[in-house]
Design a protein around this motif. Structure first.
Motif, mmCIF file in Angstrom:
data_model
loop_
_atom_site.group_PDB
_atom_site.id
_atom_site.type_symbol
_atom_site.label_atom_id
_atom_site.label_comp_id
_atom_site.label_asym_id
_atom_site.label_seq_id
_atom_site.Cartn_x
_atom_site.Cartn_y
_atom_site.Cartn_z
ATOM 1 N N PHE A 12 0.822 -1.203 0.000
ATOM 2 C CA PHE A 12 0.000 0.000 0.000
ATOM 3 C C PHE A 12 0.858 1.256 0.000
ATOM 4 O O PHE A 12 1.765 1.409 0.834
ATOM 5 C CB PHE A 12 -0.906 0.038 1.242
ATOM 6 N N ASP A 13 0.573 2.163 -0.928
ATOM 7 C CA ASP A 13 1.076 3.523 -0.814
ATOM 8 C C ASP A 13 0.444 4.143 0.433
ATOM 9 O O ASP A 13 -0.588 3.662 0.926
ATOM 10 C CB ASP A 13 0.675 4.302 -2.077
ATOM 11 N N LEU A 14 1.017 5.214 0.941
ATOM 12 C CA LEU A 14 0.480 5.864 2.148
ATOM 13 C C LEU A 14 -0.260 7.166 1.834
ATOM 14 O O LEU A 14 -1.484 7.214 1.893
ATOM 15 C CB LEU A 14 1.607 6.103 3.156
ATOM 16 N N ASP A 15 0.483 8.222 1.456
ATOM 17 C CA ASP A 15 -0.150 9.524 1.194
ATOM 18 C C ASP A 15 -1.139 9.408 0.038
ATOM 19 O O ASP A 15 -0.764 9.047 -1.081
ATOM 20 C CB ASP A 15 0.912 10.574 0.835
ATOM 21 N N GLY A 16 -2.407 9.709 0.307
ATOM 22 C CA GLY A 16 -3.427 9.677 -0.731
ATOM 23 C C GLY A 16 -4.089 8.328 -0.904
ATOM 24 O O GLY A 16 -5.054 8.206 -1.658
ATOM 25 N N THR A 17 -3.585 7.308 -0.210
ATOM 26 C CA THR A 17 -4.156 5.956 -0.318
ATOM 27 C C THR A 17 -4.681 5.467 1.021
ATOM 28 O O THR A 17 -5.853 5.097 1.155
ATOM 29 C CB THR A 17 -3.095 4.971 -0.850
ATOM 30 N N ILE A 18 -3.803 5.460 2.042
ATOM 31 C CA ILE A 18 -4.204 5.070 3.391
ATOM 32 C C ILE A 18 -4.707 6.286 4.170
ATOM 33 O O ILE A 18 -5.672 6.200 4.935
ATOM 34 C CB ILE A 18 -3.030 4.408 4.139
ATOM 35 N N TYR A 19 -4.053 7.408 3.985
ATOM 36 C CA TYR A 19 -4.467 8.646 4.660
ATOM 37 C C TYR A 19 -4.173 9.846 3.778
ATOM 38 O O TYR A 19 -3.434 9.759 2.788
ATOM 39 C CB TYR A 19 -3.764 8.795 6.012
ATOM 40 N N LEU A 20 -4.770 10.966 4.149
ATOM 41 C CA LEU A 20 -4.507 12.247 3.507
ATOM 42 C C LEU A 20 -4.211 13.236 4.626
ATOM 43 O O LEU A 20 -5.091 13.575 5.418
ATOM 44 C CB LEU A 20 -5.715 12.704 2.692
ATOM 45 N N GLY A 21 -2.941 13.645 4.734
ATOM 46 C CA GLY A 21 -2.545 14.451 5.876
ATOM 47 C C GLY A 21 -2.643 13.619 7.139
ATOM 48 O O GLY A 21 -2.045 12.556 7.244
ATOM 49 N N ASP A 22 -3.430 14.085 8.091
ATOM 50 C CA ASP A 22 -3.636 13.342 9.337
ATOM 51 C C ASP A 22 -4.998 12.678 9.386
ATOM 52 O O ASP A 22 -5.444 12.226 10.449
ATOM 53 C CB ASP A 22 -3.482 14.296 10.539
ATOM 54 N N GLN A 23 -5.655 12.559 8.228
ATOM 55 C CA GLN A 23 -6.994 11.984 8.163
ATOM 56 C C GLN A 23 -6.939 10.610 7.499
ATOM 57 O O GLN A 23 -6.530 10.476 6.351
ATOM 58 C CB GLN A 23 -7.923 12.910 7.355
ATOM 59 N N ILE A 24 -7.343 9.571 8.245
ATOM 60 C CA ILE A 24 -7.398 8.240 7.671
ATOM 61 C C ILE A 24 -8.459 8.209 6.581
ATOM 62 O O ILE A 24 -9.510 8.856 6.702
ATOM 63 C CB ILE A 24 -7.696 7.187 8.768
ATOM 64 N N LEU A 25 -8.213 7.504 5.493
ATOM 65 C CA LEU A 25 -9.162 7.455 4.382
ATOM 66 C C LEU A 25 -10.146 6.295 4.560
ATOM 67 O O LEU A 25 -9.836 5.295 5.228
ATOM 68 C CB LEU A 25 -8.414 7.336 3.059
ATOM 69 N N PRO A 26 -11.338 6.404 3.977
ATOM 70 C CA PRO A 26 -12.392 5.398 4.184
ATOM 71 C C PRO A 26 -11.946 3.993 3.816
ATOM 72 O O PRO A 26 -11.352 3.763 2.765
ATOM 73 C CB PRO A 26 -13.516 5.877 3.252
ATOM 74 N N GLY A 27 -12.244 3.064 4.712
ATOM 75 C CA GLY A 27 -12.020 1.651 4.454
ATOM 76 C C GLY A 27 -10.649 1.126 4.832
ATOM 77 O O GLY A 27 -10.456 -0.096 4.904
ATOM 78 N N ALA A 28 -9.677 2.010 5.077
ATOM 79 C CA ALA A 28 -8.295 1.557 5.280
ATOM 80 C C ALA A 28 -8.150 0.679 6.516
ATOM 81 O O ALA A 28 -7.530 -0.395 6.452
ATOM 82 C CB ALA A 28 -7.366 2.765 5.359
ATOM 83 N N VAL A 29 -8.694 1.113 7.639
ATOM 84 C CA VAL A 29 -8.525 0.367 8.889
ATOM 85 C C VAL A 29 -9.138 -1.021 8.778
ATOM 86 O O VAL A 29 -8.502 -2.034 9.123
ATOM 87 C CB VAL A 29 -9.137 1.140 10.077
ATOM 88 N N ASP A 30 -10.365 -1.103 8.287
ATOM 89 C CA ASP A 30 -11.051 -2.394 8.200
ATOM 90 C C ASP A 30 -10.368 -3.329 7.206
ATOM 91 O O ASP A 30 -10.246 -4.529 7.465
ATOM 92 C CB ASP A 30 -12.513 -2.185 7.795
ATOM 93 N N LEU A 31 -9.940 -2.795 6.063
ATOM 94 C CA LEU A 31 -9.298 -3.638 5.056
ATOM 95 C C LEU A 31 -7.992 -4.219 5.589
ATOM 96 O O LEU A 31 -7.725 -5.420 5.438
ATOM 97 C CB LEU A 31 -9.031 -2.835 3.785
ATOM 98 N N LEU A 32 -7.174 -3.400 6.225
ATOM 99 C CA LEU A 32 -5.900 -3.899 6.749
ATOM 100 C C LEU A 32 -6.118 -4.938 7.841
ATOM 101 O O LEU A 32 -5.403 -5.943 7.913
ATOM 102 C CB LEU A 32 -5.061 -2.739 7.267
ATOM 103 N N ALA A 33 -7.121 -4.701 8.681
ATOM 104 C CA ALA A 33 -7.420 -5.671 9.737
ATOM 105 C C ALA A 33 -7.840 -7.014 9.138
ATOM 106 O O ALA A 33 -7.429 -8.077 9.619
ATOM 107 C CB ALA A 33 -8.512 -5.125 10.650
ATOM 108 N N GLN A 34 -8.656 -6.974 8.076
ATOM 109 C CA GLN A 34 -9.108 -8.212 7.437
ATOM 110 C C GLN A 34 -7.950 -8.966 6.791
ATOM 111 O O GLN A 34 -7.840 -10.192 6.915
ATOM 112 C CB GLN A 34 -10.169 -7.898 6.382
ATOM 113 N N LEU A 35 -7.070 -8.249 6.113
ATOM 114 C CA LEU A 35 -5.918 -8.900 5.484
ATOM 115 C C LEU A 35 -5.042 -9.586 6.524
ATOM 116 O O LEU A 35 -4.546 -10.700 6.307
ATOM 117 C CB LEU A 35 -5.095 -7.872 4.693
ATOM 118 N N ARG A 36 -4.861 -8.939 7.656
ATOM 119 C CA ARG A 36 -4.033 -9.537 8.714
ATOM 120 C C ARG A 36 -4.733 -10.772 9.306
ATOM 121 O O ARG A 36 -4.069 -11.773 9.595
ATOM 122 C CB ARG A 36 -3.737 -8.505 9.790
#
Length: 256
Positions: A12-36
């Motif tokens: 995963f890229d970070l800036d613009g994919t997982i978060y934008l600035g200090d704001q987490i982007l929609p779906g990132a937390v749940d998707l990463l948790a599921q993959l793990r």
């Protein structure tokens, strides 16, 4: 998000994919948790050298994405590793912010501002860029130093717009020295692709590269033989696909 096949490694890229600035982007937390939970290998890849890997780990953990140091690679780390392999002990002058300077020093690379001593000028994302830095780079390259760079990005996405990135620093140095950057270690460089594939221990054809930029994330993944997912949460838009040399395998509005 679109339905995808199962991969062994997810990058995963970070800036613009997982978060934008200090704001987490929609779906990132749940998707990463599921993959793990599914036992998949995960890695995070950033062209932004203004933080070290430990800072990225802290930021991701604070955002609710448990992350370890060996899961994060950014361009300052890759630059140090490239120098270790190709120019061990070289004297350098980084046109950069402090995190890259600190990583170079910690790895034992001498840092100098004297033109005759500098072997490599390292252009990077530098919000502290001033004329004096350009003068030192100019003098060093005219004295024989090589110009290399951490990343080719034109801008870094931030909430409400963007910040000029390393491409602006590279262009300024190239313009006054009439030279070209010889090595750029950041996405879409194969140097970055090899580093992340080795770190994951997964062959490229079993990885999915997820990012928001056609010309870095998608280009790197496609050139390396990875499937790619373009998310429209950062830089690229659907209209950009018409002129992109590399096309993503999948497209999604976000990570939901």
């Amino acid at each position: 998000m679109v339905q995808l096949p199962v991969y062994d490694g997810y990058i995963f890229d970070l800036d613009g994919t997982i978060y934008l600035g200090d704001q987490i982007l929609p779906g990132a937390v749940d998707l990463l948790a599921q993959l793990r939970r599914d036992g998949r290998k995960v890695a995070f890849l950033s062209n932004n050298p203004t933080k070290n890997r430990a800072q990225y780990v802290a930021k991701l953990n604070q955002m609710g994405i448990p992350t370890s140091l060996d899961e994060v690679i950014n361009t300052s780390y890759v630059m140090v590793e490239w120098l270790k392999s190709n120019a061990p002990g070289a004297t350098v002058y980084p046109v950069s912010e402090q995190p890259l300077i600190d990583e170079l020093s910690a790895a034992g690379f001498p840092i100098s501002e004297r033109a005759g001593e500098i072997e490599y000028v390292i252009a990077s994302f530098d919000r502290t860029f001033v004329y004096r830095k350009l003068q030192i780079a100019f003098d060093a390259i005219r004295a024989g130093a090589q110009l290399v760079a951490t990343n080719p990005d034109r801008f870094c996405p931030v909430p409400g717009g963007g910040e000029p990135d390393a491409a602006a620093i590279i262009a300024a140095i190239e313009a006054c020295t009439n030279t070209r950057c010889s090595v750029n270690v950041g996405k879409p460089s194969p140097i970055m692709a090899r580093t992340i594939s080795t770190q994951l221990g997964v062959p490229p054809e079993r990885c999915l590269m997820v990012g928001d930029r056609l010309h870095t994330d998608i280009a790197m993944g496609a050139a390396a033989g990875m499937d790619t997912l373009l998310v429209l949460t950062g830089d690229s838009r659907r209209a950009d696909l018409a002129t992109a040399p590399y096309q993503p395998t999948y497209i999604a509005e976000d990570l939901l």
